[in-house]
Design a protein around this motif. Structure first.
Motif, PDB file in Angstrom:
ATOM      1  N   LEU A   1     -11.023  -7.020   0.070  1.00  0.00           N
ATOM      2  CA  LEU A   1     -10.901  -7.085   1.532  1.00  0.00           C
ATOM      3  C   LEU A   1     -11.088  -8.518   2.026  1.00  0.00           C
ATOM      4  O   LEU A   1     -10.350  -9.000   2.882  1.00  0.00           O
ATOM      5  N   ALA A   2     -12.098  -9.199   1.492  1.00  0.00           N
ATOM      6  CA  ALA A   2     -12.376 -10.572   1.910  1.00  0.00           C
ATOM      7  C   ALA A   2     -11.212 -11.502   1.577  1.00  0.00           C
ATOM      8  O   ALA A   2     -10.998 -12.506   2.270  1.00  0.00           O
ATOM      9  N   ALA A   3     -10.460 -11.159   0.527  1.00  0.00           N
ATOM     10  CA  ALA A   3      -9.341 -12.013   0.116  1.00  0.00           C
ATOM     11  C   ALA A   3      -8.019 -11.629   0.772  1.00  0.00           C
ATOM     12  O   ALA A   3      -7.024 -12.337   0.606  1.00  0.00           O
ATOM     13  N   ASP A   4      -7.995 -10.522   1.503  1.00  0.00           N
ATOM     14  CA  ASP A   4      -6.768 -10.026   2.118  1.00  0.00           C
ATOM     15  C   ASP A   4      -6.543 -10.731   3.457  1.00  0.00           C
ATOM     16  O   ASP A   4      -7.316 -10.548   4.404  1.00  0.00           O
ATOM     17  N   GLU A   5      -5.493 -11.534   3.545  1.00  0.00           N
ATOM     18  CA  GLU A   5      -5.232 -12.301   4.767  1.00  0.00           C
ATOM     19  C   GLU A   5      -4.884 -11.397   5.934  1.00  0.00           C
ATOM     20  O   GLU A   5      -5.257 -11.673   7.083  1.00  0.00           O
ATOM     21  N   ARG A   6      -4.146 -10.298   5.677  1.00  0.00           N
ATOM     22  CA  ARG A   6      -3.799  -9.374   6.764  1.00  0.00           C
ATOM     23  C   ARG A   6      -5.048  -8.794   7.414  1.00  0.00           C
ATOM     24  O   ARG A   6      -5.140  -8.682   8.644  1.00  0.00           O
TER      25      ARG A   6
ATOM     26  N   ILE B   1      -4.345  -1.241  13.682  1.00  0.00           N
ATOM     27  CA  ILE B   1      -2.915  -1.190  13.384  1.00  0.00           C
ATOM     28  C   ILE B   1      -2.664  -1.604  11.936  1.00  0.00           C
ATOM     29  O   ILE B   1      -1.797  -1.041  11.253  1.00  0.00           O
ATOM     30  N   VAL B   2      -3.435  -2.573  11.451  1.00  0.00           N
ATOM     31  CA  VAL B   2      -3.330  -2.972  10.046  1.00  0.00           C
ATOM     32  C   VAL B   2      -3.705  -1.800   9.141  1.00  0.00           C
ATOM     33  O   VAL B   2      -3.034  -1.535   8.132  1.00  0.00           O
ATOM     34  N   ILE B   3      -4.766  -1.086   9.492  1.00  0.00           N
ATOM     35  CA  ILE B   3      -5.182   0.076   8.696  1.00  0.00           C
ATOM     36  C   ILE B   3      -4.095   1.136   8.695  1.00  0.00           C
ATOM     37  O   ILE B   3      -3.794   1.747   7.660  1.00  0.00           O
ATOM     38  N   TYR B   4      -3.487   1.358   9.850  1.00  0.00           N
ATOM     39  CA  TYR B   4      -2.399   2.341   9.928  1.00  0.00           C
ATOM     40  C   TYR B   4      -1.246   1.963   9.010  1.00  0.00           C
ATOM     41  O   TYR B   4      -0.676   2.817   8.322  1.00  0.00           O
ATOM     42  N   SER B   5      -0.895   0.693   8.988  1.00  0.00           N
ATOM     43  CA  SER B   5       0.199   0.260   8.117  1.00  0.00           C
ATOM     44  C   SER B   5      -0.171   0.396   6.641  1.00  0.00           C
ATOM     45  O   SER B   5       0.697   0.614   5.797  1.00  0.00           O
ATOM     46  N   MET B   6      -1.467   0.312   6.323  1.00  0.00           N
ATOM     47  CA  MET B   6      -1.912   0.441   4.935  1.00  0.00           C
ATOM     48  C   MET B   6      -1.924   1.891   4.472  1.00  0.00           C
ATOM     49  O   MET B   6      -1.543   2.188   3.332  1.00  0.00           O
ATOM     50  N   ILE B   7      -2.352   2.823   5.331  1.00  0.00           N
ATOM     51  CA  ILE B   7      -2.480   4.210   4.894  1.00  0.00           C
ATOM     52  C   ILE B   7      -1.137   4.928   4.824  1.00  0.00           C
ATOM     53  O   ILE B   7      -1.058   6.034   4.287  1.00  0.00           O
ATOM     54  N   ARG B   8      -0.082   4.318   5.338  1.00  0.00           N
ATOM     55  CA  ARG B   8       1.242   4.937   5.197  1.00  0.00           C
ATOM     56  C   ARG B   8       1.662   5.026   3.741  1.00  0.00           C
ATOM     57  O   ARG B   8       2.500   5.847   3.377  1.00  0.00           O
ATOM     58  N   PHE B   9       1.071   4.186   2.912  1.00  0.00           N
ATOM     59  CA  PHE B   9       1.394   4.195   1.487  1.00  0.00           C
ATOM     60  C   PHE B   9       0.306   4.880   0.664  1.00  0.00           C
ATOM     61  O   PHE B   9       0.285   4.782  -0.567  1.00  0.00           O
TER      62      PHE B   9
ATOM     63  N   LYS C   1      -9.895   0.647  -1.072  1.00  0.00           N
ATOM     64  CA  LYS C   1      -9.899  -0.538  -0.219  1.00  0.00           C
ATOM     65  C   LYS C   1      -9.952  -0.140   1.253  1.00  0.00           C
ATOM     66  O   LYS C   1     -10.678  -0.758   2.053  1.00  0.00           O
ATOM     67  N   ILE C   2      -9.217   0.898   1.615  1.00  0.00           N
ATOM     68  CA  ILE C   2      -9.249   1.389   2.992  1.00  0.00           C
ATOM     69  C   ILE C   2     -10.607   2.029   3.284  1.00  0.00           C
ATOM     70  O   ILE C   2     -11.153   1.889   4.387  1.00  0.00           O
TER      71      ILE C   2
END
Length: 260
Positions: free
Chosen positions: A50-55, A214-222, A227-228
Protein backbone atom coordinates in the motif's frame (compact mmCIF):
# COMPACT_ATOMS: atom_id res chain seq x y z
CA UNK A 1 -32.50 -6.63 41.58
CA UNK A 2 -30.69 -8.86 39.14
CA UNK A 3 -31.53 -8.34 35.47
CA UNK A 4 -32.54 -11.39 33.42
CA UNK A 5 -29.56 -12.73 31.47
CA UNK A 6 -31.71 -13.41 28.42
CA UNK A 7 -32.21 -9.68 27.94
CA UNK A 8 -28.53 -9.36 26.97
CA UNK A 9 -28.70 -12.04 24.29
CA UNK A 10 -30.15 -9.75 21.54
CA UNK A 11 -27.59 -7.08 22.51
CA UNK A 12 -24.60 -9.38 22.08
CA UNK A 13 -26.02 -10.95 18.93
CA UNK A 14 -26.31 -7.45 17.45
CA UNK A 15 -22.74 -6.60 18.46
CA UNK A 16 -21.42 -9.81 16.91
CA UNK A 17 -23.38 -9.17 13.72
CA UNK A 18 -22.01 -5.63 13.46
CA UNK A 19 -18.39 -6.13 14.43
CA UNK A 20 -17.50 -9.70 13.43
CA UNK A 21 -17.11 -8.75 9.72
CA UNK A 22 -14.82 -5.88 10.77
CA UNK A 23 -12.68 -8.21 12.88
CA UNK A 24 -12.44 -10.69 10.01
CA UNK A 25 -11.45 -7.89 7.61
CA UNK A 26 -8.67 -6.67 9.91
CA UNK A 27 -7.36 -10.20 10.50
CA UNK A 28 -7.32 -10.98 6.79
CA UNK A 29 -5.40 -7.76 6.10
CA UNK A 30 -2.42 -9.47 7.79
CA UNK A 31 -2.73 -12.56 5.59
CA UNK A 32 0.54 -13.82 4.12
CA UNK A 33 -1.22 -15.46 1.17
CA UNK A 34 -2.73 -14.02 -1.98
CA UNK A 35 -6.31 -14.96 -1.14
CA UNK A 36 -8.64 -12.59 0.67
CA UNK A 37 -10.66 -15.50 2.04
CA UNK A 38 -8.07 -18.06 3.21
CA UNK A 39 -5.70 -17.19 6.03
CA UNK A 40 -2.20 -18.50 5.38
CA UNK A 41 -0.16 -16.87 8.15
CA UNK A 42 0.74 -13.47 9.56
CA UNK A 43 2.43 -10.89 7.32
CA UNK A 44 2.69 -7.10 6.93
CA UNK A 45 3.55 -7.23 3.25
CA UNK A 46 0.20 -5.85 2.08
CA UNK A 47 0.69 -2.71 4.15
CA UNK A 48 4.09 -2.33 2.54
CA UNK A 49 2.54 -2.66 -0.90
CA UNK A 50 0.00 0.00 0.00
CA UNK A 51 2.78 2.42 0.93
CA UNK A 52 4.43 1.77 -2.44
CA UNK A 53 1.22 2.13 -4.48
CA UNK A 54 1.17 5.57 -6.12
CA UNK A 55 -2.57 5.39 -6.88
CA UNK A 56 -3.37 4.81 -3.22
CA UNK A 57 -1.05 7.60 -2.06
CA UNK A 58 -2.55 10.10 -4.51
CA UNK A 59 -6.07 8.99 -3.63
CA UNK A 60 -5.34 9.44 0.07
CA UNK A 61 -3.96 12.95 -0.50
CA UNK A 62 -7.00 13.91 -2.58
CA UNK A 63 -9.33 12.48 0.05
CA UNK A 64 -7.64 14.40 2.85
CA UNK A 65 -7.80 17.65 0.86
CA UNK A 66 -11.50 17.13 0.17
CA UNK A 67 -12.24 16.08 3.75
CA UNK A 68 -10.45 19.05 5.33
CA UNK A 69 -12.03 21.55 2.93
CA UNK A 70 -15.54 20.18 3.25
CA UNK A 71 -15.19 19.91 7.04
CA UNK A 72 -14.29 23.60 7.27
CA UNK A 73 -17.30 24.57 5.15
CA UNK A 74 -19.69 22.23 6.96
CA UNK A 75 -18.52 23.29 10.42
CA UNK A 76 -18.90 27.04 9.80
CA UNK A 77 -22.20 26.85 7.92
CA UNK A 78 -23.62 24.07 10.10
CA UNK A 79 -22.90 26.02 13.29
CA UNK A 80 -24.43 29.18 11.86
CA UNK A 81 -27.45 27.21 10.69
CA UNK A 82 -27.95 25.59 14.11
CA UNK A 83 -27.71 28.91 15.93
CA UNK A 84 -30.09 30.56 13.48
CA UNK A 85 -32.68 27.80 13.79
CA UNK A 86 -32.44 27.62 17.58
CA UNK A 87 -32.26 31.34 18.39
CA UNK A 88 -34.00 33.16 15.55
CA UNK A 89 -36.53 30.73 14.10
CA UNK A 90 -39.23 28.41 15.37
CA UNK A 91 -40.28 27.03 12.01
CA UNK A 92 -40.59 23.26 11.73
CA UNK A 93 -40.48 23.62 7.96
CA UNK A 94 -37.08 25.32 8.11
CA UNK A 95 -35.87 22.63 10.52
CA UNK A 96 -36.92 19.93 8.06
CA UNK A 97 -35.28 21.71 5.12
CA UNK A 98 -32.04 22.14 7.07
CA UNK A 99 -31.81 18.41 7.78
CA UNK A 100 -32.94 17.35 4.31
CA UNK A 101 -29.41 16.61 2.95
CA UNK A 102 -28.87 14.15 5.82
CA UNK A 103 -31.97 12.08 5.05
CA UNK A 104 -31.93 12.21 1.26
CA UNK A 105 -30.46 9.13 -0.45
CA UNK A 106 -26.87 9.78 -1.51
CA UNK A 107 -27.73 8.89 -5.10
CA UNK A 108 -30.53 11.47 -5.29
CA UNK A 109 -28.36 14.16 -3.75
CA UNK A 110 -25.46 13.32 -6.07
CA UNK A 111 -27.62 13.51 -9.21
CA UNK A 112 -29.20 16.75 -8.02
CA UNK A 113 -25.81 18.34 -7.39
CA UNK A 114 -24.51 17.16 -10.76
CA UNK A 115 -27.49 18.74 -12.52
CA UNK A 116 -27.07 21.95 -10.51
CA UNK A 117 -23.39 22.17 -11.43
CA UNK A 118 -24.39 21.73 -15.05
CA UNK A 119 -26.97 24.50 -14.86
CA UNK A 120 -24.49 27.01 -13.41
CA UNK A 121 -21.76 25.75 -15.81
CA UNK A 122 -19.36 24.83 -12.98
CA UNK A 123 -16.42 22.73 -14.13
CA UNK A 124 -16.15 19.57 -12.06
CA UNK A 125 -13.09 18.87 -9.96
CA UNK A 126 -11.96 18.52 -6.38
CA UNK A 127 -13.56 21.85 -5.45
CA UNK A 128 -16.96 20.62 -6.66
CA UNK A 129 -16.58 17.56 -4.42
CA UNK A 130 -15.59 19.80 -1.49
CA UNK A 131 -18.73 21.90 -1.97
CA UNK A 132 -20.90 18.78 -2.33
CA UNK A 133 -19.46 17.12 0.78
CA UNK A 134 -19.75 20.41 2.66
CA UNK A 135 -23.47 20.57 1.84
CA UNK A 136 -23.97 16.93 2.75
CA UNK A 137 -22.08 17.18 6.07
CA UNK A 138 -23.51 20.55 7.05
CA UNK A 139 -26.81 18.97 8.06
CA UNK A 140 -25.04 16.56 10.45
CA UNK A 141 -23.02 19.37 12.02
CA UNK A 142 -26.19 21.44 12.45
CA UNK A 143 -27.95 18.52 14.14
CA UNK A 144 -25.07 17.95 16.58
CA UNK A 145 -24.65 21.64 17.42
CA UNK A 146 -28.41 22.07 17.73
CA UNK A 147 -28.45 19.31 20.35
CA UNK A 148 -25.69 21.11 22.25
CA UNK A 149 -27.64 24.38 22.00
CA UNK A 150 -30.66 22.81 23.66
CA UNK A 151 -28.61 22.40 26.84
CA UNK A 152 -26.89 25.79 26.72
CA UNK A 153 -27.61 28.41 29.39
CA UNK A 154 -29.47 31.22 27.63
CA UNK A 155 -29.42 33.40 30.74
CA UNK A 156 -25.73 34.11 30.17
CA UNK A 157 -26.47 35.41 26.68
CA UNK A 158 -29.28 37.57 27.99
CA UNK A 159 -27.04 38.97 30.73
CA UNK A 160 -24.34 39.75 28.17
CA UNK A 161 -26.76 41.71 26.00
CA UNK A 162 -28.21 43.51 29.04
CA UNK A 163 -24.71 44.67 29.91
CA UNK A 164 -24.34 46.25 26.49
CA UNK A 165 -22.58 43.57 24.46
CA UNK A 166 -23.70 43.22 20.86
CA UNK A 167 -24.80 40.03 19.16
CA UNK A 168 -21.36 39.34 17.70
CA UNK A 169 -19.53 39.84 21.01
CA UNK A 170 -22.12 37.73 22.85
CA UNK A 171 -21.76 34.94 20.33
CA UNK A 172 -17.95 34.97 20.43
CA UNK A 173 -17.60 35.33 24.22
CA UNK A 174 -20.60 33.40 25.54
CA UNK A 175 -22.31 31.20 22.96
CA UNK A 176 -19.29 29.87 21.09
CA UNK A 177 -17.43 28.52 24.18
CA UNK A 178 -20.59 26.70 25.25
CA UNK A 179 -20.97 25.19 21.79
CA UNK A 180 -17.29 24.21 21.40
CA UNK A 181 -17.76 20.52 22.35
CA UNK A 182 -20.65 20.15 19.91
CA UNK A 183 -18.76 21.99 17.16
CA UNK A 184 -15.73 19.72 17.59
CA UNK A 185 -17.92 16.61 17.57
CA UNK A 186 -19.75 17.83 14.46
CA UNK A 187 -16.49 18.67 12.68
CA UNK A 188 -15.04 15.21 13.35
CA UNK A 189 -18.28 13.63 12.17
CA UNK A 190 -18.14 15.69 8.97
CA UNK A 191 -14.50 14.66 8.45
CA UNK A 192 -15.22 10.94 8.82
CA UNK A 193 -18.28 11.17 6.56
CA UNK A 194 -16.24 12.83 3.82
CA UNK A 195 -13.33 10.44 4.30
CA UNK A 196 -15.21 7.37 3.09
CA UNK A 197 -18.02 8.92 1.01
CA UNK A 198 -18.15 7.42 -2.48
CA UNK A 199 -21.41 8.10 -4.33
CA UNK A 200 -21.41 11.92 -4.21
CA UNK A 201 -17.69 12.09 -4.97
CA UNK A 202 -18.08 9.70 -7.92
CA UNK A 203 -20.77 11.86 -9.52
CA UNK A 204 -19.21 15.27 -8.88
CA UNK A 205 -15.46 14.78 -9.34
CA UNK A 206 -15.41 14.84 -13.15
CA UNK A 207 -12.02 14.06 -14.72
CA UNK A 208 -9.96 15.07 -11.67
CA UNK A 209 -7.72 12.59 -9.87
CA UNK A 210 -9.95 10.21 -7.86
CA UNK A 211 -10.38 10.18 -4.11
CA UNK A 212 -9.49 7.09 -2.10
CA UNK A 213 -13.00 5.53 -2.07
CA UNK A 214 -13.08 5.79 -5.87
CA UNK A 215 -9.63 4.19 -6.04
CA UNK A 216 -10.90 1.33 -3.85
CA UNK A 217 -13.91 0.89 -6.12
CA UNK A 218 -11.67 0.62 -9.16
CA UNK A 219 -9.55 -1.98 -7.34
CA UNK A 220 -12.38 -4.26 -6.19
CA UNK A 221 -13.81 -4.54 -9.71
CA UNK A 222 -11.06 -7.07 -10.30
CA UNK A 223 -11.67 -8.93 -7.03
CA UNK A 224 -11.02 -8.40 -3.33
CA UNK A 225 -7.41 -8.91 -2.22
CA UNK A 226 -5.64 -8.66 1.16
CA UNK A 227 -4.29 -5.34 -0.10
CA UNK A 228 -7.82 -3.93 -0.15
CA UNK A 229 -8.41 -5.41 3.31
CA UNK A 230 -5.32 -3.58 4.56
CA UNK A 231 -6.55 -0.31 3.06
CA UNK A 232 -9.97 -0.77 4.65
CA UNK A 233 -8.33 -1.54 8.00
CA UNK A 234 -6.39 1.75 7.85
CA UNK A 235 -9.58 3.69 7.09
CA UNK A 236 -11.26 1.98 10.04
CA UNK A 237 -8.38 2.98 12.28
CA UNK A 238 -8.59 6.61 11.16
CA UNK A 239 -12.38 6.66 11.70
CA UNK A 240 -12.14 5.11 15.16
CA UNK A 241 -9.35 7.52 16.11
CA UNK A 242 -11.46 10.51 15.01
CA UNK A 243 -14.42 9.28 17.08
CA UNK A 244 -12.28 8.69 20.18
CA UNK A 245 -10.58 12.10 19.85
CA UNK A 246 -14.00 13.72 19.42
CA UNK A 247 -15.29 12.06 22.59
CA UNK A 248 -12.22 13.12 24.56
CA UNK A 249 -12.40 16.73 23.37
CA UNK A 250 -16.14 16.82 24.05
CA UNK A 251 -15.64 15.62 27.62
CA UNK A 252 -12.86 18.14 28.19
CA UNK A 253 -15.04 20.93 26.79
CA UNK A 254 -18.00 19.90 28.92
CA UNK A 255 -15.81 19.76 32.02
CA UNK A 256 -14.50 23.27 31.41
CA UNK A 257 -18.04 24.57 30.76
CA UNK A 258 -19.19 23.04 34.05
CA UNK A 259 -16.26 24.61 35.94
CA UNK A 260 -16.98 27.97 34.36
Amino acid sequence: MRRPTLLFVPLWVTYVFLYLPIVVLVVMSFNAGESAYTYEGFSLKWYGELAADERVRNGLINTLVVAVGSTAIATVLGTMLAVGLARHSRSKTLDALALMPAVLPDLVLAIGLLLFYGVIALTLGHYSVILAHGLFSMAFVAAVVRTRLSGADTSLEEASRDLGAGHVVTFMKITLPQLAPGIVAGALLAFTLSLDEFVIAFFTIGNAEPTLPIVIYSMIRFGVTPKINALAAILLLVSFAAVIIGQRLTRIGEGRSAEG
